[in-house]
Design a protein around this motif. Structure first.
Motif, PDB file in Angstrom:
ATOM      1  N   PHE A 177       0.831  -1.203   0.000  1.00 61.01           N
ATOM      2  CA  PHE A 177       0.000   0.000   0.000  1.00 61.01           C
ATOM      3  C   PHE A 177       0.869   1.259   0.000  1.00 61.01           C
ATOM      4  N   GLY A 178       1.904   1.274   0.838  1.00 62.71           N
ATOM      5  CA  GLY A 178       2.781   2.436   0.895  1.00 62.71           C
ATOM      6  C   GLY A 178       3.456   2.717  -0.432  1.00 62.71           C
ATOM      7  N   ALA A 179       3.740   1.669  -1.193  1.00 63.29           N
ATOM      8  CA  ALA A 179       4.406   1.854  -2.488  1.00 63.29           C
ATOM      9  C   ALA A 179       3.554   2.663  -3.456  1.00 63.29           C
ATOM     10  N   THR A 180       2.247   2.667  -3.260  1.00 57.94           N
ATOM     11  CA  THR A 180       1.377   3.413  -4.170  1.00 57.94           C
ATOM     12  C   THR A 180       1.558   4.915  -4.045  1.00 57.94           C
ATOM     13  N   THR A 181       2.208   5.371  -2.976  1.00 63.40           N
ATOM     14  CA  THR A 181       2.440   6.809  -2.802  1.00 63.40           C
ATOM     15  C   THR A 181       3.657   7.302  -3.565  1.00 63.40           C
ATOM     16  N   LEU A 182       4.385   6.393  -4.229  1.00 63.53           N
ATOM     17  CA  LEU A 182       5.640   6.760  -4.863  1.00 63.53           C
ATOM     18  C   LEU A 182       5.573   6.668  -6.381  1.00 63.53           C
ATOM     19  N   GLY A 183       4.387   6.506  -6.938  1.00 58.76           N
ATOM     20  CA  GLY A 183       4.276   6.456  -8.386  1.00 58.76           C
ATOM     21  C   GLY A 183       3.930   5.067  -8.899  1.00 58.76           C
ATOM     22  N   LEU A 184       3.705   5.000 -10.211  1.00 60.41           N
ATOM     23  CA  LEU A 184       3.204   3.776 -10.834  1.00 60.41           C
ATOM     24  C   LEU A 184       4.202   2.633 -10.738  1.00 60.41           C
ATOM     25  N   ALA A 185       5.487   2.907 -10.986  1.00 58.37           N
ATOM     26  CA  ALA A 185       6.488   1.835 -10.962  1.00 58.37           C
ATOM     27  C   ALA A 185       6.555   1.193  -9.585  1.00 58.37           C
ATOM     28  N   ALA A 186       6.653   2.016  -8.541  1.00 59.57           N
ATOM     29  CA  ALA A 186       6.722   1.481  -7.186  1.00 59.57           C
ATOM     30  C   ALA A 186       5.433   0.763  -6.812  1.00 59.57           C
ATOM     31  N   ALA A 187       4.293   1.310  -7.231  1.00 58.52           N
ATOM     32  CA  ALA A 187       3.014   0.661  -6.927  1.00 58.52           C
ATOM     33  C   ALA A 187       2.944  -0.727  -7.556  1.00 58.52           C
ATOM     34  N   ALA A 188       3.395  -0.839  -8.805  1.00 64.51           N
ATOM     35  CA  ALA A 188       3.421  -2.146  -9.462  1.00 64.51           C
ATOM     36  C   ALA A 188       4.380  -3.087  -8.746  1.00 64.51           C
ATOM     37  N   GLY A 189       5.524  -2.547  -8.299  1.00 65.36           N
ATOM     38  CA  GLY A 189       6.473  -3.363  -7.559  1.00 65.36           C
ATOM     39  C   GLY A 189       5.900  -3.894  -6.260  1.00 65.36           C
ATOM     40  N   GLY A 190       5.201  -3.040  -5.530  1.00 67.19           N
ATOM     41  CA  GLY A 190       4.579  -3.484  -4.291  1.00 67.19           C
ATOM     42  C   GLY A 190       3.533  -4.557  -4.536  1.00 67.19           C
ATOM     43  N   GLY A 191       2.725  -4.373  -5.576  1.00 66.29           N
ATOM     44  CA  GLY A 191       1.712  -5.375  -5.892  1.00 66.29           C
ATOM     45  C   GLY A 191       2.326  -6.704  -6.291  1.00 66.29           C
ATOM     46  N   LEU A 192       3.408  -6.677  -7.056  1.00 71.99           N
ATOM     47  CA  LEU A 192       4.067  -7.910  -7.479  1.00 71.99           C
ATOM     48  C   LEU A 192       4.751  -8.607  -6.303  1.00 71.99           C
ATOM     49  N   PHE A 193       5.281  -7.824  -5.366  1.00 67.77           N
ATOM     50  CA  PHE A 193       5.866  -8.423  -4.166  1.00 67.77           C
ATOM     51  C   PHE A 193       4.783  -9.166  -3.386  1.00 67.77           C
TER      52      PHE A 193
END
Length: 242
Positions: A177-193
């Motif tokens: 969830f926190g990764a979504t605050t850093l842009g699309l690339a990080a949000a995708a990374g958090g979801g894949l993790f």
């Protein structure tokens, strides 16, 4: 108008030539080579898993996160990002063993890495102060995913793994969830993790697995770490503080 009537030549308009761009420093070149080495090691590891080669996986897996962490260092990235990747290296190495205590230690290493990521997102993320509706939707989505996943896995997990898996899942979901605050690339990374570790949890619960499950786990994991790294390195706040 003849030549005698022409005025003085106009001053040349300065142009930005390629030669005026700063030349790559040795640090830049080392960073590029390290990133190439990481890509080659990742491709080799995935190829080994696809071919069913345990030897290739055992040799290459421990090299992956140190190479990505070295790239971050050459790029002068945040130290917390380097720490998160090195925690991933510790988890990767520990998870090569099959014993339950070692598995729990590997989970603990990844948990520390997620704490590092959460600190990074708090420092460099945009937050949801100006987008409360979006924030509420994302919170609800991740909270629902956490509750449903843990509820489904719970009966099939070994009794001594239920609490650790539930606690780790909560921390992992918070990181995603926190990764979504850093842009699309990080949000995708958090979801894949989140997806990668869910695949591991279904294996612990002895659910039916797709062919070559380790390949899919590593594919989503490597994509996650790469995208999280990119998201942090390209964030305006992180760039400004280098």
């Amino acid at each position: 108008m003849n030549k005698a009537q022409q005025g003085p030549p106009s001053p040349a308009v300065p142009t930005v030539a390629a030669a005026d761009a700063p030349a790559p420093t040795p640090r830049d070149r080392y960073g590029t080579w390290t990133l190439v080495a990481f890509a080659l090691a990742a491709a080799g590891d995935l190829a080994s898993l696809a071919a069913g080669s345990d030897v290739g996986h055992i040799v290459l897996k421990p090299l992956l996160m140190p190479l990505l962490a070295a790239y971050v260092t050459f790029r002068r990235g945040p130290r917390l990002l380097t720490a998160a990747l090195l925690c991933g290296w510790a988890g990767d190495t520990l998870l090569l063993a099959d014993a339950d205590p070692v598995f729990l230690a590997g989970m603990g290493a990844f948990a520390v890495g997620h704490v590092c990521y959460l600190a990074l997102f708090r420092r460099h993320g945009e937050g949801y102060g100006t987008a409360r509706a979006r924030g509420a939707f994302v919170v609800g989505t991740y909270a629902s995913a956490l509750i449903v996943t843990v509820a489904l896995l719970w009966p099939d997990l070994p009794s001594d793994m239920r609490i650790p898996v539930a606690g780790y899942s909560l921390l992992l979901t918070a990181m995603a969830f926190g990764a979504t605050t850093l842009g699309l690339a990080a949000a995708a990374g958090g979801g894949l993790f989140l997806l990668s570790d869910t695949l591991i949890a279904t294996d612990v619960a002895n659910w039916p697995q797709a062919p070559r499950p380790d390949f899919w786990i590593m594919l989503t994991y490597l994509a996650a770490q790469t995208l999280l790294t990119r998201g942090v390195l390209t964030s305006g706040s992180a760039t400004a503080r280098r």
